[in-house]
Scaffold this active site. Structure first.
Site, PDB file in Angstrom:
ATOM      1  N   GLU A 219       0.869  -1.179   0.000  1.00 36.72           N
ATOM      2  CA  GLU A 219       0.000   0.000   0.000  1.00 36.72           C
ATOM      3  C   GLU A 219       0.904   1.227   0.000  1.00 36.72           C
ATOM      4  O   GLU A 219       1.436   1.611   1.031  1.00 36.72           O
ATOM      5  CB  GLU A 219      -0.921  -0.016   1.220  1.00 36.72           C
ATOM      6  CG  GLU A 219      -1.874  -1.193   1.281  1.00 36.72           C
ATOM      7  CD  GLU A 219      -2.879  -1.195   0.143  1.00 36.72           C
ATOM      8  OE1 GLU A 219      -3.125  -0.115  -0.446  1.00 36.72           O
ATOM      9  OE2 GLU A 219      -3.416  -2.266  -0.173  1.00 36.72           O
ATOM     10  N   CYS A 253      -2.201   9.573   2.449  1.00 35.96           N
ATOM     11  CA  CYS A 253      -1.730   9.015   1.177  1.00 35.96           C
ATOM     12  C   CYS A 253      -2.672   9.291   0.011  1.00 35.96           C
ATOM     13  O   CYS A 253      -2.244   9.318  -1.137  1.00 35.96           O
ATOM     14  CB  CYS A 253      -1.497   7.509   1.316  1.00 35.96           C
ATOM     15  SG  CYS A 253      -2.950   6.577   1.830  1.00 35.96           S
TER      16      CYS A 253
END
Length: 473
Positions: A219, A253
């Site tokens: 991720e 993010c």
């Protein structure tokens, strides 16, 4: 490597061995136990909410408590509850059809726990990004060891304490330490390695895991664009983009990394975003609702981006603020940069802070080319009242996830897979996708004592020829 790090690495190896032995002894953890595990995750969030929130704020220097409540605690509680609710359905073997030539036979997909998982969590959401993957792993029936970021030591310590109070070490454990411990962690023989963090470190994690052929979920991040179409109102775009960019001071993010705006509207949109910021945080330097930058290193990196733009004569927009107070609190004021050069740091690096570059485009084709000429982002946002135009943006770009007239919130939908593509990651989780990330789908074909396939054994005769010809039709 220090003596303390060496001891921690040996302890980590010992815990992994104990968890592997425990997994062999309980290959299929009963569903009632898995549900109890998920309840423990939710309960420790509720019962220790203040302590967890204080630890995270301590690590950042200041983190808005409401942001921690929403993005960390409530997220994990709801995630654990969602997994628990659907666990019976997700774990059921799935029967699939078999070809006529293989009948009578029964084909089944069994969803089985993959084993012991290693979870490496980052600093930006230090609790959620450790505990949400853990909930998925526990729902799948796995065991796990978490390695938190060294940038958030207070959060790491409270997680370590809470996990040890609620789980046996051979079931779930937390190990702490710096880069040496983290590097050793990636080289262990996991059944699955789950990493959340930067693309640069993600490459190293994948290389380390490859030596043992350990499957990985990465991720990562990337530069997530927000495309404002000509038809979309400036004020509405500014409210949405400004909120998403400034949540956790941009240390998210999937925060909008840069904006592509119609030529001539760059400054208009930029100023509208600054106005939104001024309303939300009248004095960012002293406002507890505005989060600090996590470390001096990250603060200096962000300041260097702003100073690079100023030195090049690029227009920088900021609300009025006390610069000395902001520096003392390690806070970067909300910042918009109008049309920075494409080779500048803020246009080539993931920003991960409250700095928002805005670039102009002449036609939508140009905006799409700008996005497609770069690495595939973790998220993409399009703002348009024209559904056809919004669909075109989605059709002609690739990203891990996307939002139409909204940002960030797609990751809060439990049944939407969350993950990147290409440089922004591989693999996904949340909901059933997270359960499957820690699950092996085992294919099983079973028959009775006798099956027609016995007739296909050598020496081959006319029956085998007829079967072959039939299958080739």
């Amino acid at each position: 490597m220090s003596e303390a790090e060496a001891k921690q690495i040996e302890r980590m190896k010992s815990i992994l061995a104990a968890q592997k032995a425990a997994f062999r002894a309980e290959r299929h953890r009963p569903l009632d136990k898995r549900k109890q595990d998920l309840d423990k995750i939710a309960d420790l969030c509720r019962k220790n909410a203040d302590a967890i929130t204080d630890a995270i704020s301590q690590d950042f220097g200041n983190r808005a408590h409401i942001e921690t409540a929403i993005a960390e605690l409530a997220f994990v509680i709801q995630d654990a509850a969602h997994i628990k609710k659907h666990l019976n359905k997700w774990t059921k073997p799935k029967r699939v059809g078999v070809p006529l030539t293989l009948m009578p036979g029964k084909a089944v997909i069994r969803r089985e726990p993959i084993g012991v998982a290693g979870i490496i969590s980052p600093w930006n959401y230090p609790f959620q990004l450790a505990m949400a993957p853990l909930a998925a792993a526990l729902g799948a029936g796995c065991r796990a060891i978490i390695k938190p970021s060294e940038y958030t030591p207070a959060t790491a310590e409270i997680m370590k304490r809470l996990i040890s109070e609620n789980f046996e070490e051979d079931h779930v454990s937390v190990v702490t330490g710096g880069p040496a411990v983290g590097e050793a962690f990636t080289k262990l023989k996991w059944d699955h390695l789950f990493y959340t963090g930067s693309t640069q470190v993600g490459r190293l994690v994948a290389l380390a895991a490859a030596d043992n052929l350990v499957p990985v979920t990465l991720e990562l991040g990337g530069k997530s664009p927000a495309i404002v179409a000509p038809d979309y109102p400036t004020e509405q775009a500014a409210k949405s983009i400004g909120w998403g960019k400034l949540f956790n001071a941009g240390q998210t993010c999937v925060a909008p990394d840069y904006v592509l705006a119609p030529n001539g509207r760059e400054r208009e949109i930029g100023q509208a975003i600054i106005d939104v910021a001024q309303h939300q945080f009248p004095e960012a330097a002293s406002d507890d609702a505005y989060t600090s930058i996590v470390s001096d290193r990250h603060y200096e990196r962000l300041n260097a981006m702003i100073e690079e733009a100023r030195a090049a004569g690029i227009e920088v927009l900021q609300p009025e603020h006390d610069s000395q107070a902001a520096q003392a609190a390690r806070k970067i004021p909300p910042t918009v940069v109008i049309d920075p050069p494409e080779d500048s740091a803020m246009m080539t690096e993931e920003i991960f802070g409250p700095i928002l570059p805005i670039k102009g485009y002449a036609e939508l084709d140009g905006a799409l080319d700008f996005v497609n000429d770069r690495e595939r982002p973790l998220a993409l946002y399009v703002y348009s009242t024209d559904k056809t135009q919004a669909e075109r943006v989605l059709d002609e770009t690739i990203s891990g996830g996307a939002g139409v007239n909204i940002n960030l919130m797609h990751l809060s939908v439990p049944d939407l897979p969350f993950g990147g593509v290409g440089a922004s990651g591989q693999g996904a989780y949340h909901g059933e996708t997270g359960f499957k990330a820690f699950t092996h789908e085992r294919s099983v074909l079973s028959t009775g004592k006798w099956h027609p396939s016995r007739l296909l054994a050598p020496p081959y005769g006319k029956f085998a020829e007829r079967v072959a010809q039939r299958q080739m039709k």
